[in-house]
Design a protein around this motif. Structure first.
Motif, PDB file in Angstrom:
ATOM      1  N   ILE A  28       0.841  -1.200   0.000  1.00  0.00           N
ATOM      2  CA  ILE A  28       0.000   0.000   0.000  1.00  0.00           C
ATOM      3  C   ILE A  28       0.874   1.248   0.000  1.00  0.00           C
ATOM      4  O   ILE A  28       0.667   2.171  -0.786  1.00  0.00           O
ATOM      5  CB  ILE A  28      -0.937   0.035   1.230  1.00  0.00           C
ATOM      6  N   LYS A  29       1.870   1.263   0.881  1.00  0.00           N
ATOM      7  CA  LYS A  29       2.739   2.433   0.993  1.00  0.00           C
ATOM      8  C   LYS A  29       3.472   2.696  -0.320  1.00  0.00           C
ATOM      9  O   LYS A  29       3.573   3.842  -0.770  1.00  0.00           O
ATOM     10  CB  LYS A  29       3.747   2.253   2.128  1.00  0.00           C
ATOM     11  N   ALA A  30       3.957   1.644  -0.955  1.00  0.00           N
ATOM     12  CA  ALA A  30       4.668   1.800  -2.220  1.00  0.00           C
ATOM     13  C   ALA A  30       3.744   2.369  -3.298  1.00  0.00           C
ATOM     14  O   ALA A  30       4.136   3.269  -4.052  1.00  0.00           O
ATOM     15  CB  ALA A  30       5.243   0.465  -2.673  1.00  0.00           C
ATOM     16  N   ALA A  31       2.518   1.865  -3.374  1.00  0.00           N
ATOM     17  CA  ALA A  31       1.569   2.339  -4.382  1.00  0.00           C
ATOM     18  C   ALA A  31       1.215   3.806  -4.143  1.00  0.00           C
ATOM     19  O   ALA A  31       1.114   4.591  -5.088  1.00  0.00           O
ATOM     20  CB  ALA A  31       0.319   1.474  -4.379  1.00  0.00           C
ATOM     21  N   LEU A  32       1.032   4.175  -2.880  1.00  0.00           N
ATOM     22  CA  LEU A  32       0.696   5.570  -2.563  1.00  0.00           C
ATOM     23  C   LEU A  32       1.867   6.502  -2.853  1.00  0.00           C
ATOM     24  O   LEU A  32       1.674   7.605  -3.371  1.00  0.00           O
ATOM     25  CB  LEU A  32       0.268   5.698  -1.104  1.00  0.00           C
ATOM     26  N   LEU A  33       3.086   6.060  -2.531  1.00  0.00           N
ATOM     27  CA  LEU A  33       4.274   6.868  -2.838  1.00  0.00           C
ATOM     28  C   LEU A  33       4.441   7.058  -4.343  1.00  0.00           C
ATOM     29  O   LEU A  33       4.760   8.149  -4.814  1.00  0.00           O
ATOM     30  CB  LEU A  33       5.538   6.214  -2.272  1.00  0.00           C
TER      31      LEU A  33
END
Length: 148
Positions: A28-33
């Protein structure tokens, strides 16, 4: 904002040594970044955009799990399903089939659609009305049934 919650949850998962949760949270964090740093985007992304990103991640995990199951790779399918469960926690509550069908019936009445030829118009309105609350595949399936 989901971004702030994710960072806190990552810390908790690391302390608990919960690898499955940590994988999902990092995805999730990677996609949001990635979305935040894409060309043309402002520094902050909206909650609506975050929801769309999470839905995309859910869809990817479901498709991957299905493929792995078809190829008898239950070990890999399990990993995808674990991540799917973690990502799903950050989405709004998903409506069941009956609730989606009721909303789609209202959309069809409002749009005046009568045949399958009107499906594009109905899908646009239905997707807007059900954004983040139902899977696009389910929406399309129900619209097709109602217009047939």
């Amino acid at each position: 904002m989901i971004s702030n919650t994710i960072d806190q949850e990552i810390k908790k998962a690391m302390l608990a040594k919960d690898a499955a949760t940590l994988r999902g949270l990092r995805a999730i964090k990677a996609a949001l970044l990635l979305a935040r740093t894409e060309k043309g985007h402002a520094e902050e992304i909206t909650e609506e955009t975050e929801t769309k990103i999470l839905q995309k991640l859910i869809k990817q995990r479901r498709e991957s799990a299905d493929i792995y199951k078809q190829q008898n790779r239950e070990d890999l399918a399990l990993i995808e399903e674990e991540e799917l469960e973690v990502i799903g926690q950050f989405l709004p509550k998903q409506l069941d089939r009956e609730e989606v069908a009721a909303i789609i019936e209202d959309v069809i009445k409002q749009s005046g659609a009568t045949t399958v030829k009107d499906m594009g118009k109905v899908m646009g309105l239905a997707n807007a009305a059900l954004a983040g609350k139902a899977d696009g595949k389910l929406i399309a399936e129900i619209v097709k049934e109602k217009l047939a």
